[in-house]
Motif scaffolding. Structure first.
Motif, short mmCIF file in Angstrom:
data_model
loop_
_atom_site.label_atom_id
_atom_site.label_comp_id
_atom_site.label_asym_id
_atom_site.label_seq_id
_atom_site.Cartn_x
_atom_site.Cartn_y
_atom_site.Cartn_z
N GLU A 188 29.90 1.98 -1.74
CA GLU A 188 30.83 1.73 -2.85
C GLU A 188 32.16 1.17 -2.39
O GLU A 188 33.04 0.84 -3.20
CB GLU A 188 31.09 3.02 -3.63
N GLY A 189 32.36 1.04 -1.09
CA GLY A 189 33.64 0.59 -0.56
C GLY A 189 34.41 1.73 0.07
O GLY A 189 34.20 2.90 -0.27
N HIS A 190 35.27 1.40 1.00
CA HIS A 190 35.96 2.45 1.74
C HIS A 190 37.02 3.12 0.89
O HIS A 190 37.54 2.53 -0.07
CB HIS A 190 36.58 1.89 3.02
N ARG A 191 37.34 4.35 1.24
CA ARG A 191 38.34 5.15 0.53
C ARG A 191 39.66 5.05 1.31
O ARG A 191 39.79 5.56 2.42
CB ARG A 191 37.87 6.59 0.41
N GLU A 192 40.64 4.38 0.72
CA GLU A 192 41.88 4.08 1.41
C GLU A 192 42.61 5.34 1.88
O GLU A 192 43.15 5.38 3.01
CB GLU A 192 42.82 3.24 0.52
N LEU A 193 42.65 6.36 1.03
CA LEU A 193 43.40 7.56 1.38
C LEU A 193 42.80 8.26 2.60
O LEU A 193 43.51 8.67 3.52
CB LEU A 193 43.45 8.52 0.20
N VAL A 194 41.46 8.37 2.62
CA VAL A 194 40.80 9.02 3.74
C VAL A 194 41.01 8.20 5.01
O VAL A 194 41.28 8.74 6.09
CB VAL A 194 39.30 9.20 3.45
N SER A 195 40.91 6.87 4.89
CA SER A 195 41.13 6.01 6.06
C SER A 195 42.56 6.15 6.58
O SER A 195 42.78 6.19 7.80
CB SER A 195 40.85 4.55 5.69
N PHE A 196 43.51 6.23 5.67
CA PHE A 196 44.91 6.36 6.07
C PHE A 196 45.13 7.62 6.91
O PHE A 196 45.72 7.58 7.99
CB PHE A 196 45.81 6.38 4.83
N VAL A 238 34.10 7.77 9.19
CA VAL A 238 33.05 6.74 9.17
C VAL A 238 32.36 6.70 7.81
O VAL A 238 32.10 5.62 7.24
CB VAL A 238 32.04 7.01 10.30
N ALA A 239 32.06 7.89 7.25
CA ALA A 239 31.36 7.94 5.96
C ALA A 239 32.21 7.34 4.85
O ALA A 239 31.69 6.64 3.97
CB ALA A 239 31.01 9.39 5.63
N ALA A 240 33.52 7.59 4.89
CA ALA A 240 34.40 7.06 3.84
C ALA A 240 34.71 5.58 4.06
O ALA A 240 34.96 4.85 3.10
CB ALA A 240 35.69 7.87 3.79
N ARG A 241 34.69 5.17 5.31
CA ARG A 241 35.05 3.77 5.62
C ARG A 241 33.92 2.81 5.32
O ARG A 241 34.15 1.68 4.90
CB ARG A 241 35.44 3.68 7.11
N TYR A 242 32.68 3.25 5.53
CA TYR A 242 31.55 2.33 5.42
C TYR A 242 30.56 2.74 4.33
O TYR A 242 29.39 2.38 4.39
CB TYR A 242 30.82 2.25 6.77
#
Length: 321
Positions: A69-77, A62-66
């Motif tokens: 600065e924008g979501h972090r693709e690698l963490v979301s993946f 959740v922290a990386a997605r929202y």
């Protein structure tokens, strides 16, 4: 190296592996089981073995997605990978194996690391701002996470590694040392002609001993780990479901090895004359840590005796002769 083998290697590594996967996991019946019990077992095991990691993974995702600065693709993946694994592996796995959760734990470790750092930074910022309530809450959460990992690891791995209700253990190997009897089976299988190993009883019976093919695969799993060894010994294996099947097989083949669940050993003992000089002797082992006490009847008279010849040199001639 033979370059001519390259096309076959590429085929098996791509198309061939996909065909094997599709025929086994899609067309086969390995996934034809109730989904909910497998999902519940997967989640329960994940809670015991990776509860803190999963919680931190949710926070990190959740922290990386929202984040602003924008979501972090690698963490979301990795987050999607892990969460889909939780839902998907109970469908494709054919047994309730605790080790299956590793397929979710590994990808979830990436967002979990992000979540842990987020908590640590939140606690540090709270201390700098003299917000001791938030700092204390953060410290409690981190302490609970450390406690879950520590207590779970100590309890499940060190204090009760062989407990029957240990959520992290799959009891797939024998509780007793089968090696002496397996060595005997290997010897008689090499020396015997015809059926080498005969399983007796409903628990071990399968229709196709050579492949353990479906739909009798559950019975083949009941025999494990023995099929791995009999296959390695190139033993001729068959099975008899009941006395009606056992008697003619025994009379015709006289197999040197008979294996049955301990509850059925009484009939086998009387039928093959264990105590009447038949050549068979009996050993009982546990094929799992709990239950499956199994009787092994082995007749080593099937192994040809090698005559030992002691060389005695001729007497030397006397100098006087």
């Amino acid at each position: 190296m033979n370059p001519g083998l390259l096309p076959g290697i590429v085929w098996e590594a791509t198309v061939g592996s996909w065909i094997s996967f599709y025929s086994l996991w899609v067309l086969g019946d390995l996934s034809e089981h109730a989904y909910v019990p497998y999902l519940v077992h997967f989640v329960e095991t994940l809670a015991v073995g990776g509860g803190a990691l999963t919680a931190f993974a949710v926070v990190g995702f959740v922290a990386a997605r929202y984040r602003p600065e924008g979501h972090r693709e690698l963490v979301s993946f990795f987050g999607y990978w892990g969460f889909v694994s939780i839902l998907g592996y109970p469908i494709v796995t054919d047994i309730m194996a605790p080790w299956a959760i590793i397929h979710a734990v590994v990808p979830l470790s990436i967002p979990a690391a992000v979540g842990l750092v987020w908590f640590a930074r939140a606690g540090r910022s709270a201390v700098a701002a003299r917000d001791y309530r938030t700092a204390g809450l953060t410290a409690v959460i981190l302490l609970l996470a450390v406690s879950q990992v520590t207590l779970g690891g100590v309890s499940q791995v060190y204090l009760q590694p062989q407990a029957e209700d240990n959520q992290l253990v799959q009891y797939g190997q024998p509780a007793d040392d089968l090696r002496p009897t397996l060595n005997r089976i290997e010897r008689v299988a090499a020396a015997n002609d015809g059926v080498d190993v005969l399983y007796f009883g409903e628990f071990f019976y399968i229709t196709n001993e050579t492949s353990g093919s479906l739909p009798e695969r559950d019975k083949w799993f009941n025999q494990l780990p023995l099929p791995w060894y009999t296959a390695m010994y190139d033993a001729n294996v068959t099975s008899a479901r009941n006395r009606t099947q056992f008697d003619p097989l025994f009379e015709r083949e006289r197999p040197p090895v008979i294996i049955t669940i301990a509850n059925d050993r009484g009939y086998v003992t009387r039928r093959i004359g264990v105590h009447e000089g038949s050549g068979y002797d009996e050993e009982i082992y546990r094929l799992r840590t709990f239950g499956t006490r199994t009787a092994f009847f082995v007749n080593e008279s099937a192994v040809p005796r090698t005559e030992v010849v002691t060389f005695i040199p001729p007497p030397s001639k006397s100098p006087d002769n």
